[in-house]
Scaffold this motif. Structure first.
Motif, PDB file in Angstrom:
ATOM      1  N   ASP A 356       0.849  -1.196   0.000  1.00 42.50           N
ATOM      2  CA  ASP A 356       0.000   0.000   0.000  1.00 42.50           C
ATOM      3  C   ASP A 356       0.887   1.249   0.000  1.00 42.50           C
ATOM      4  O   ASP A 356       1.678   1.452   0.922  1.00 42.50           O
ATOM      5  CB  ASP A 356      -0.867  -0.052   1.268  1.00 42.50           C
ATOM      6  N   GLY A 357       0.743   2.077  -1.061  1.00 45.20           N
ATOM      7  CA  GLY A 357       1.529   3.318  -1.134  1.00 45.20           C
ATOM      8  C   GLY A 357       0.647   4.537  -0.956  1.00 45.20           C
ATOM      9  O   GLY A 357       0.986   5.631  -1.417  1.00 45.20           O
ATOM     10  N   SER A 358      -0.511   4.367  -0.271  1.00 44.00           N
ATOM     11  CA  SER A 358      -1.464   5.480  -0.173  1.00 44.00           C
ATOM     12  C   SER A 358      -0.940   6.569   0.770  1.00 44.00           C
ATOM     13  O   SER A 358      -0.041   6.330   1.577  1.00 44.00           O
ATOM     14  CB  SER A 358      -2.823   4.968   0.305  1.00 44.00           C
ATOM     15  N   SER A 359      -1.536   7.772   0.685  1.00 45.58           N
ATOM     16  CA  SER A 359      -0.979   8.934   1.401  1.00 45.58           C
ATOM     17  C   SER A 359      -1.097   8.814   2.912  1.00 45.58           C
ATOM     18  O   SER A 359      -0.347   9.446   3.651  1.00 45.58           O
ATOM     19  CB  SER A 359      -1.618  10.223   0.909  1.00 45.58           C
ATOM     20  N   SER A 360      -2.021   7.957   3.406  1.00 48.98           N
ATOM     21  CA  SER A 360      -2.139   7.822   4.868  1.00 48.98           C
ATOM     22  C   SER A 360      -0.932   7.102   5.485  1.00 48.98           C
ATOM     23  O   SER A 360      -0.709   7.186   6.685  1.00 48.98           O
ATOM     24  CB  SER A 360      -3.422   7.077   5.220  1.00 48.98           C
ATOM     25  N   PHE A 366       6.379   4.049   5.596  1.00 44.49           N
ATOM     26  CA  PHE A 366       6.627   3.291   4.364  1.00 44.49           C
ATOM     27  C   PHE A 366       7.967   2.561   4.462  1.00 44.49           C
ATOM     28  O   PHE A 366       8.098   1.414   4.039  1.00 44.49           O
ATOM     29  CB  PHE A 366       6.600   4.228   3.148  1.00 44.49           C
ATOM     30  N   ARG A 367       8.962   3.221   5.080  1.00 50.38           N
ATOM     31  CA  ARG A 367      10.275   2.567   5.319  1.00 50.38           C
ATOM     32  C   ARG A 367      10.094   1.306   6.179  1.00 50.38           C
ATOM     33  O   ARG A 367      10.723   0.287   5.935  1.00 50.38           O
ATOM     34  CB  ARG A 367      11.248   3.513   6.043  1.00 50.38           C
ATOM     35  N   LEU A 368       9.242   1.406   7.225  1.00 50.65           N
ATOM     36  CA  LEU A 368       9.015   0.253   8.111  1.00 50.65           C
ATOM     37  C   LEU A 368       8.359  -0.904   7.343  1.00 50.65           C
ATOM     38  O   LEU A 368       8.639  -2.077   7.589  1.00 50.65           O
ATOM     39  CB  LEU A 368       8.145   0.644   9.311  1.00 50.65           C
ATOM     40  N   ILE A 417      14.296  -3.936  -3.016  1.00 51.55           N
ATOM     41  CA  ILE A 417      13.261  -3.557  -2.035  1.00 51.55           C
ATOM     42  C   ILE A 417      13.630  -2.203  -1.404  1.00 51.55           C
ATOM     43  O   ILE A 417      12.797  -1.307  -1.280  1.00 51.55           O
ATOM     44  CB  ILE A 417      13.096  -4.645  -0.941  1.00 51.55           C
ATOM     45  N   ARG A 418      14.917  -2.066  -1.037  1.00 49.34           N
ATOM     46  CA  ARG A 418      15.370  -0.807  -0.420  1.00 49.34           C
ATOM     47  C   ARG A 418      15.129   0.386  -1.341  1.00 49.34           C
ATOM     48  O   ARG A 418      14.876   1.497  -0.890  1.00 49.34           O
ATOM     49  CB  ARG A 418      16.874  -0.897  -0.093  1.00 49.34           C
ATOM     50  N   THR A 511       5.204  -0.050  13.788  1.00 48.10           N
ATOM     51  CA  THR A 511       6.338  -0.671  14.477  1.00 48.10           C
ATOM     52  C   THR A 511       6.025  -2.122  14.855  1.00 48.10           C
ATOM     53  O   THR A 511       6.924  -2.907  15.116  1.00 48.10           O
ATOM     54  CB  THR A 511       6.692   0.109  15.756  1.00 48.10           C
ATOM     55  N   GLY A 512       4.735  -2.471  14.876  1.00 41.68           N
ATOM     56  CA  GLY A 512       4.359  -3.851  15.236  1.00 41.68           C
ATOM     57  C   GLY A 512       4.591  -4.849  14.112  1.00 41.68           C
ATOM     58  O   GLY A 512       4.463  -6.069  14.320  1.00 41.68           O
TER      59      GLY A 512
END
Length: 533
Positions: A356-360, A366-368, A417-418, A511-512
């Motif tokens: 999911d690349g959505s703005s929320s 996104f990094r996590l 991926i990075r 973080t989970g």
């Protein structure tokens, strides 16, 4: 009449109608597809041509066979012969036997040449049925036998010095008959005693003479036969690429056990299976009735072998006169279609990540997400013949970041991926699933690997997810849904494969995600194993 009936690879005894029937078996039937029950006397469920090859009446080149109907039997034994593993059957209503027959061309009479029991008729015809074998290219070895083998020999006080030497002779004979060479089988030896010792690795020798010399030089170590400890150590340490294991070649451990193991062997068997190693157990001098009381676990063989189907266990009554046991063992070790444990979830899956690349989501979260994707991918053996990874990012649009065929090493996949750039936009998860099923999984759907899709989303989809997810599952893709923050549980459950509980994951915070990594990997492996059973 002199006519013999032409039959197929799959004709069974019960498909033939006469008491005695002369049939003609075709050439090149795939051995691994034969179902054969019994030995000498075969249950009528058995394939006729399979039984004839098993008995040594014909080779895979096919040929004439006389089939004789016999009464049913109480138990049909499992025996491995001529590359075919027959199976056990408790009872069956009718049976048959197979014998050779030939024509006398001049007189036109038939001459049944009944082969004496146990004599392989391969003397009567070239072994491949094509032409007499040309001498092996000594250096290359037997190219038809693809195997990387660790002989795990018993060096405990249980066996003692004298039988230890007989064991070395036997292993030497097996090594020679295997046809070791640069393109043939490679072998190494590990000695089990108080502490396991790797005596030599696969890469150390590629000629039978050298291996034979190395085996002769082995010293007896003594101590307890900690077979479980040695098996686990061998499965984990022996088959690394640095030590000479070859990509795509079955890994095999042949465990020699005099008596019984002094430690637990079941866990070691599980570890070996996880590592894609095929474990055979050659047990010599099984525990006597009096000794059984001293054995921790009577079923130790069944728990350690690759599959408890009779193929992976092998018994010899004593270490004396073992020559006749060499060839049947070599035939087993060389039948690579039977190596059921070579494919593991780590080396035989395609995993597509739908991100999911959505703005929320936001940049730092996104990094996590990418870290989570990397950590799951990292667990698998990614290569051109192993597992493969693909990634698609979606908003209202979809973007294939990389497909299954783009990168065939773990380093390249992790670096790809990075380098995924965050898109930002809306959320159309259903469309994205349809896009991925068609464009990413479409090209690999007939490949050998099992297909998995991991959908990661943090919110409500603007479109229907149920239809696209059902279509993906129908196309043979197992779907795991991973939701974060505002992702509605109903959507997640609608996307996930059955049983939904074990394929749906949710965490409040990005973080989970980290804690879920082992569960996703375990879930993929469990599904993989269930699909194999």
């Amino acid at each position: 009449s002199l006519a013999s009936t032409a039959i197929t690879c799959f004709t069974r005894g019960l498909d033939l109608k006469k008491e005695t029937e002369d049939v003609l078996c075709p050439a090149n039937c795939p051995l691994w597809q034969f179902y054969v029950f019994g030995d000498g006397v075969y249950a009528s469920l058995s394939s006729v041509c399979g039984a004839a090859i098993h008995r040594g009446v014909i080779t895979s080149a096919g040929g004439p066979v006389r089939v004789q109907t016999l009464p049913g039997q109480e138990n049909y034994p499992a025996v491995n012969a001529n590359g075919i593993q027959s199976q056990v059957l408790a009872r069956w209503a009718s049976s048959f036997s197979v014998t050779l027959y030939s024509f006398h061309v001049l007189t036109g009479t038939k001459n049944p040449t009944l082969e004496s029991v146990g004599r392989s008729v391969s003397t009567a015809r070239p072994s491949t049925g094509k032409r007499p074998k040309k001498p092996l290219d000594k250096k290359a070895g037997n190219k038809d036998c693809k195997a990387d083998i660790a002989f795990l020999i018993d060096g405990s006080y249980n066996i003692g010095q004298r039988r230890f030497n007989l064991q070395k002779n036997f292993v030497g004979k097996v090594a020679v008959m295997l046809g070791i060479g640069t393109e043939g089988p490679h072998v190494g030896v590990v000695q089990a005693s108080e502490h396991p010792k790797i005596e030599f690795y696969l890469k150390n020798f590629t000629a039978a003479k050298e291996v034979l010399f190395a085996i002769k030089e082995l010293g007896f170590r003594g101590g307890n036969s900690n077979t479980g400890k040695a098996l686990k150590h061998t499965a984990q340490k022996f088959f690394s690429l640095e030590n000479g294991a070859r990509k795509g070649i079955p890994k095999i451990i042949v465990v020699f056990l005099d008596g019984w193991p002094s430690d637990d062997i079941e866990e070691a068997g599980i570890v070996a299976r996880e590592f894609g190693v095929n474990v055979f157990i050659v047990s010599v001098a099984k525990p006597t009735t009096e000794e059984l009381g001293m054995v921790q676990d009577i079923g130790f063989v069944d728990k350690a072998v690759c599959r408890n189907n009779g193929f992976f266990s092998y018994q010899m009554p004593t270490w004396f006169g073992t020559t006749k046991y060499v060839k049947p063992l070599v035939q087993k070790l060389c039948s690579h279609e039977q190596m059921l444990c070579s494919k593991t979830c780590y080396n035989s899956v395609n995993i597509g990540f739908l991100i999911d690349g959505s703005s929320s989501v936001g940049d730092s979260n996104f990094r996590l997400v990418l870290e989570f994707v990397s950590n799951v991918a990292k667990a698998f053996e990614i290569s051109d013949i192993g597992s493969k990874i693909a990634a698609v990012q979606f908003t209202y649009d979809q973007r294939t970041e990389f497909s299954f065929t783009d990168y065939t090493t773990k380093e390249k996949v992790l670096s790809a991926i990075r380098n995924i750039r965050y898109m930002s936009g809306g959320t159309a998860t259903g469309d994205a699933i349809s896009f991925t099923t068609r464009n990413v999984f479409g090209p690999v759907k007939d490949g050998p690997n099992k297909n998995f899709l991991v959908v990661l989303t943090d919110g409500q989809s603007y479109d229907d997810v149920r239809g696209p997810a059902a279509a993906a599952q129908k196309a043979g893709i197992t779907v795991f849904s991973v939701g974060v923050a505002w992702a509605p549980l109903d959507d997640l459950k609608d996307m996930a494969s059955e049983p939904r509980e074990s394929h749906t994951f949710f965490t409040r915070e990005f973080t989970g995600l980290e804690q879920m990594v082992p569960d996703i990997i375990r879930g993929i492996c469990k599904d993989f194993l269930d699909s194999k059973q």
